[in-house]
Structure formats: structure tokens, C-alpha cells
Design a protein around this motif. Structure first.
Motif, PDB file in Angstrom:
ATOM      1  N   THR A  52       0.823  -1.208   0.000  1.00 43.45           N
ATOM      2  CA  THR A  52       0.000   0.000   0.000  1.00 43.45           C
ATOM      3  C   THR A  52       0.859   1.261   0.000  1.00 43.45           C
ATOM      4  N   LEU A  55       1.838   1.750  -3.668  1.00 46.51           N
ATOM      5  CA  LEU A  55       0.701   2.268  -4.424  1.00 46.51           C
ATOM      6  C   LEU A  55       0.419   3.723  -4.067  1.00 46.51           C
ATOM      7  N   GLY A  71      -7.057   1.755 -10.299  1.00 47.23           N
ATOM      8  CA  GLY A  71      -7.117   0.351 -10.699  1.00 47.23           C
ATOM      9  C   GLY A  71      -5.779  -0.363 -10.600  1.00 47.23           C
ATOM     10  N   SER A  72      -4.709   0.369 -10.294  1.00 43.96           N
ATOM     11  CA  SER A  72      -3.408  -0.289 -10.091  1.00 43.96           C
ATOM     12  C   SER A  72      -3.538  -1.264  -8.928  1.00 43.96           C
ATOM     13  N   THR A  73      -2.806  -2.363  -8.987  1.00 49.63           N
ATOM     14  CA  THR A  73      -2.891  -3.381  -7.937  1.00 49.63           C
ATOM     15  C   THR A  73      -1.500  -3.819  -7.499  1.00 49.63           C
ATOM     16  N   ASP A  75      -0.185  -7.387  -5.466  1.00 49.77           N
ATOM     17  CA  ASP A  75      -0.423  -8.657  -4.777  1.00 49.77           C
ATOM     18  C   ASP A  75       0.863  -9.059  -4.075  1.00 49.77           C
ATOM     19  N   LYS A  96       0.760  -4.135 -10.783  1.00 51.41           N
ATOM     20  CA  LYS A  96       0.167  -3.965 -12.113  1.00 51.41           C
ATOM     21  C   LYS A  96      -0.315  -2.525 -12.239  1.00 51.41           C
TER      22      LYS A  96
END
Length: 133
Positions: A52, A55, A71-73, A75, A96
Motif C-alpha cells: 500500500t 501504491l 485500478g493499479s494493484t 499482490d 500492475k
């Protein structure tokens, strides 16, 4: 005044309250360490913090340039040590970004993500693998 106050609730569960917002989160010991695994474990929060933070730093950079990275992710796969003291051994983060970004935009976002404060704060013994797609 503290940033966060934590309280042990018993049964290997803790409650943390964020003073600025009043938000509350619960942690639980993981199943593989005598817990119920019904909530994030403290080490899950470490893994979550890295992702996080990256991001968020990319979001700050994108916002300042009027780009959208919505919409970026990210994982995260967390691996604990199998011997010796129990600790996080490896974090594998797959990030992503939206397809509409140019190569230059992607390059800048990747550079700023590498500088996130949580990543900089990790113990150097934690192997951090970043995979961009």
C-alpha cells in the motif's frame, strides 16, 4: 499523543485504534503460529504496508502530474523463515499498472515506488522481490 493505540484482547488477538481517524483494526495470530487466522496477522500487516505504501507513493506522483493510476494493484506473497527465529524472510510483490500509461510514466512510477518509506524501513535481511506488469 500516540499515532496508534493497541490493546491485547486475549486469544492471541489485538485491537489497534488509529487516533487521527478513529479507524480500528484487529490482528490475529496466524494458524501456523497457534492462532485462529481470522484476521490479518502482524506480519500480514507488514506485507500490506509495503504494497500500500508503494501504491500510495505512485498515486501521489501520478496525482501531481494529473495522471490516473486508478485500478493499479499490488499482490503480495509473504514467506516466513522455516528455521531459526520466526520472521519474514521474503516478500514478493507483483504490481500492475494501467495499460494506458506510457513507458516514461511507468518508469517514473517504478522509481518512486522503490523509494517508499516502508520499503526503506525494512530490515535488509528481508528479501523483497518486485515484479512489474
Amino acid at each position: 499523543m500516540p499515532t496508534v493505540s493497541c490493546r491485547y484482547r486475549g486469544e492471541l488477538r489485538c485491537e489497534a485504534t488509529h487516533h487521527g481517524s478513529g479507524a480500528v483494526l484487529i490482528t490475529d495470530a496466524p494458524i501456523d503460529n497457534a492462532g485462529k487466522g481470522e484476521e490479518f496477522s502482524p506480519t500480514d500487516l507488514l506485507a500490506t504496508s509495503v504494497a500500500t505504501c508503494m501504491l500510495t507513493i505512485m498515486g501521489i506522483t501520478a496525482k501531481s502530474r494529473n495522471w490516473s493510476i486508478e485500478g493499479s494493484t499490488a499482490d503480495v506473497e509473504k514467506q516466513m523463515t522455516q528455521s531459526g527465529p520466526r520472521k519474514v524472510e521474503k516478500l514478493r510483490v507483483q504490481l500492475k499498472l494501467p495499460q494506458q500509461l506510457s513507458n516514461e510514466q511507468r518508469s517514473l512510477l517504478q522509481r518512486v515506488a522503490e523509494q517508499c518509506p516502508v520499503k526503506r524501513s525494512l530490515d535488509p535481511s528481508i528479501h523483497l522481490e518486485l515484479i512489474w506488469s
